[in-house]
Enzyme design. Sequence first.
Site, PDB file in Angstrom:
ATOM      1  N   ARG A  99      60.313  80.713  55.435  1.00 52.36           N
ATOM      2  CA  ARG A  99      60.759  81.822  54.584  1.00 52.36           C
ATOM      3  C   ARG A  99      61.335  82.942  55.453  1.00 52.36           C
ATOM      4  O   ARG A  99      60.603  83.598  56.211  1.00 52.36           O
ATOM      5  CB  ARG A  99      59.560  82.350  53.782  1.00 52.36           C
ATOM      6  CG  ARG A  99      59.810  83.634  53.015  1.00 52.36           C
ATOM      7  CD  ARG A  99      60.527  83.358  51.693  1.00 52.36           C
ATOM      8  NE  ARG A  99      60.442  84.486  50.779  1.00 52.36           N
ATOM      9  CZ  ARG A  99      61.414  85.390  50.613  1.00 52.36           C
ATOM     10  NH1 ARG A  99      62.536  85.316  51.309  1.00 52.36           N
ATOM     11  NH2 ARG A  99      61.261  86.371  49.742  1.00 52.36           N
ATOM     12  N   GLU A 194      28.342  69.185  40.273  1.00 51.64           N
ATOM     13  CA  GLU A 194      27.364  68.755  41.300  1.00 51.64           C
ATOM     14  C   GLU A 194      26.485  69.936  41.723  1.00 51.64           C
ATOM     15  O   GLU A 194      26.019  69.996  42.858  1.00 51.64           O
ATOM     16  CB  GLU A 194      28.045  68.130  42.529  1.00 51.64           C
ATOM     17  CG  GLU A 194      28.953  66.958  42.254  1.00 51.64           C
ATOM     18  CD  GLU A 194      28.246  65.779  41.610  1.00 51.64           C
ATOM     19  OE1 GLU A 194      27.028  65.623  41.799  1.00 51.64           O
ATOM     20  OE2 GLU A 194      28.921  65.021  40.897  1.00 51.64           O
TER      21      GLU A 194
HETATM   22  C1  LIG Z   1      35.021  69.173  35.698  1.00 52.50           C
HETATM   23  C2  LIG Z   1      33.547  68.978  35.493  1.00 52.50           C
HETATM   24  C3  LIG Z   1      32.981  67.732  35.730  1.00 52.50           C
HETATM   25  C4  LIG Z   1      31.622  67.523  35.527  1.00 52.50           C
HETATM   26  N1  LIG Z   1      31.110  66.280  35.746  1.00 52.50           N
HETATM   27  C5  LIG Z   1      29.810  66.050  35.481  1.00 52.50           C
HETATM   28  C6  LIG Z   1      29.247  64.745  35.640  1.00 52.50           C
HETATM   29  O1  LIG Z   1      29.940  63.802  36.039  1.00 52.50           O
HETATM   30  N2  LIG Z   1      27.945  64.555  35.332  1.00 52.50           N
HETATM   31  C7  LIG Z   1      27.155  65.578  34.896  1.00 52.50           C
HETATM   32  O2  LIG Z   1      25.965  65.368  34.628  1.00 52.50           O
HETATM   33  N3  LIG Z   1      27.657  66.830  34.751  1.00 52.50           N
HETATM   34  C8  LIG Z   1      28.955  67.081  35.025  1.00 52.50           C
HETATM   35  N4  LIG Z   1      29.464  68.351  34.866  1.00 52.50           N
HETATM   36  C9  LIG Z   1      28.568  69.417  34.400  1.00 52.50           C
HETATM   37  C10 LIG Z   1      28.201  70.373  35.532  1.00 52.50           C
HETATM   38  O3  LIG Z   1      27.300  69.765  36.431  1.00 52.50           O
HETATM   39  C11 LIG Z   1      27.635  71.660  34.911  1.00 52.50           C
HETATM   40  O4  LIG Z   1      28.694  72.304  34.219  1.00 52.50           O
HETATM   41  C12 LIG Z   1      27.062  72.573  35.974  1.00 52.50           C
HETATM   42  O5  LIG Z   1      25.893  72.025  36.550  1.00 52.50           O
HETATM   43  C13 LIG Z   1      26.701  73.953  35.402  1.00 52.50           C
HETATM   44  O6  LIG Z   1      25.885  73.808  34.285  1.00 52.50           O
HETATM   45  P1  LIG Z   1      26.295  74.534  32.930  1.00 52.50           P
HETATM   46  O7  LIG Z   1      27.725  74.255  32.632  1.00 52.50           O
HETATM   47  O8  LIG Z   1      25.276  74.162  31.919  1.00 52.50           O
HETATM   48  O9  LIG Z   1      26.223  76.078  33.256  1.00 52.50           O
HETATM   49  P2  LIG Z   1      24.931  77.009  33.166  1.00 52.50           P
HETATM   50  O10 LIG Z   1      23.732  76.254  33.656  1.00 52.50           O
HETATM   51  O11 LIG Z   1      24.911  77.639  31.816  1.00 52.50           O
HETATM   52  O12 LIG Z   1      25.286  78.111  34.249  1.00 52.50           O
HETATM   53  C14 LIG Z   1      26.019  79.295  33.950  1.00 52.50           C
HETATM   54  C15 LIG Z   1      25.976  80.207  35.155  1.00 52.50           C
HETATM   55  O13 LIG Z   1      24.617  80.581  35.418  1.00 52.50           O
HETATM   56  C16 LIG Z   1      24.350  80.387  36.784  1.00 52.50           C
HETATM   57  N5  LIG Z   1      22.936  80.102  36.997  1.00 52.50           N
HETATM   58  C17 LIG Z   1      22.227  79.052  36.548  1.00 52.50           C
HETATM   59  N6  LIG Z   1      20.952  79.116  36.980  1.00 52.50           N
HETATM   60  C18 LIG Z   1      20.861  80.251  37.719  1.00 52.50           C
HETATM   61  C19 LIG Z   1      19.820  80.892  38.431  1.00 52.50           C
HETATM   62  N7  LIG Z   1      18.591  80.365  38.476  1.00 52.50           N
HETATM   63  N8  LIG Z   1      20.093  82.055  39.073  1.00 52.50           N
HETATM   64  C20 LIG Z   1      21.326  82.591  39.024  1.00 52.50           C
HETATM   65  N9  LIG Z   1      22.367  82.040  38.375  1.00 52.50           N
HETATM   66  C21 LIG Z   1      22.132  80.886  37.732  1.00 52.50           C
HETATM   67  C22 LIG Z   1      25.223  79.206  37.180  1.00 52.50           C
HETATM   68  O14 LIG Z   1      25.403  79.172  38.585  1.00 52.50           O
HETATM   69  C23 LIG Z   1      26.504  79.547  36.432  1.00 52.50           C
HETATM   70  O15 LIG Z   1      27.259  80.455  37.179  1.00 52.50           O
HETATM   71  C24 LIG Z   1      30.810  68.589  35.083  1.00 52.50           C
HETATM   72  C25 LIG Z   1      31.373  69.855  34.877  1.00 52.50           C
HETATM   73  C26 LIG Z   1      32.718  70.053  35.076  1.00 52.50           C
HETATM   74  C27 LIG Z   1      33.299  71.436  34.857  1.00 52.50           C
END
Ligand SMILES: Cc1cc2nc3c(=O)[nH]c(=O)nc-3n(C[C@H](O)[C@H](O)[C@H](O)COP(=O)(O)OP(=O)(O)OC[C@H]3O[C@@H](n4cnc5c(N)ncnc54)[C@H](O)[C@@H]3O)c2cc1C
Length: 216
Positions: A99, A194
């Site tokens: 660039r 994960e």
């Molecule tokens: C593209 C994609 C692929 C996925 N693939 C899979 C899969 O193959 N298999 C599977 O089982 N799941 C899968 N998931 C699910 C994924 O593992 C969850 O979305 C993730 O673990 C977060 O859980 P939740 O969405 O219920 O969020 P929540 O548990 O509601 O979390 C919301 C927020 O609260 C925070 N939080 C939670 N507990 C605490 C704490 N104790 N202290 C402070 N903060 C906290 C979290 O870090 C997050 O920022 C997938 C998700 C996505 C987006």
Amino acid sequence: VFARTGEQPGSRGISAFIVDADSPGLEIAERIDVMAPHPLATLHFRGCRVPKSQRIGATGEGFKIAMRTLDVFRTSVAAAALGFGRRALQEGLAQAKSRPMFGAHLADLPLAQAKLADMACKIDSAALLVYRAAWLRDQGKAITKEAAMAKLVATENAQQVIDSALQLFGGRGVRVGEVLESLYREIRPLRIYEGTTEIQQLIIGGALVAAAATGA
Ligand SMILES: Cc1cc2nc3c(=O)[nH]c(=O)nc-3n(C[C@H](O)[C@H](O)[C@H](O)COP(=O)(O)OP(=O)(O)OC[C@H]3O[C@@H](n4cnc5c(N)ncnc54)[C@H](O)[C@@H]3O)c2cc1C
């Protein structure tokens, strides 16, 4: 599939199964669209019979199996994030070198070089954590803390590296179809699945506190 089989209360009552996609009674109720393509769906199981031979491990061991699997998958998600970050640095560097800017090129400007240096440091520090987790696992060692560190740092660093590379592209970086625009969306879910970044922090912090308590 992890399902409650109820031998024990809580996590000791979950078992793991391989369920063939064409099993009668298994239905994809809804595909879930996310910002970067990923095979996600809500599954319904109605009278879906799974033979004992397709159970993984013993009954009630599902949660333990899931946790062991996470150590490996967290390291591989970290490695994937590292790859995204490396691609972003490569693209950002090529853009900065080509660039034209104030009679030279973007890459000749100190601020651009500082950005590139920061990106390279973030990538190499993530790489070393990924290699350590993989190497320890190959030695048969427990890597729960090390995998969490690799996953946390590699995914967070990759997001920052991609953002910096996109910045080097200026307006072109946000054009739909550009590599950086795609990487910017692709990296985001890796900080969530994960185990979120916050969950990795809890694992690492908890391991440090536990080790301090036992003097390990
Ligand atoms: C593209 C994609 C692929 C996925 N693939 C899979 C899969 O193959 N298999 C599977 O089982 N799941 C899968 N998931 C699910 C994924 O593992 C969850 O979305 C993730 O673990 C977060 O859980 P939740 O969405 O219920 O969020 P929540 O548990 O509601 O979390 C919301 C927020 O609260 C925070 N939080 C939670 N507990 C605490 C704490 N104790 N202290 C402070 N903060 C906290 C979290 O870090 C997050 O920022 C997938 C998700 C996505 C987006």
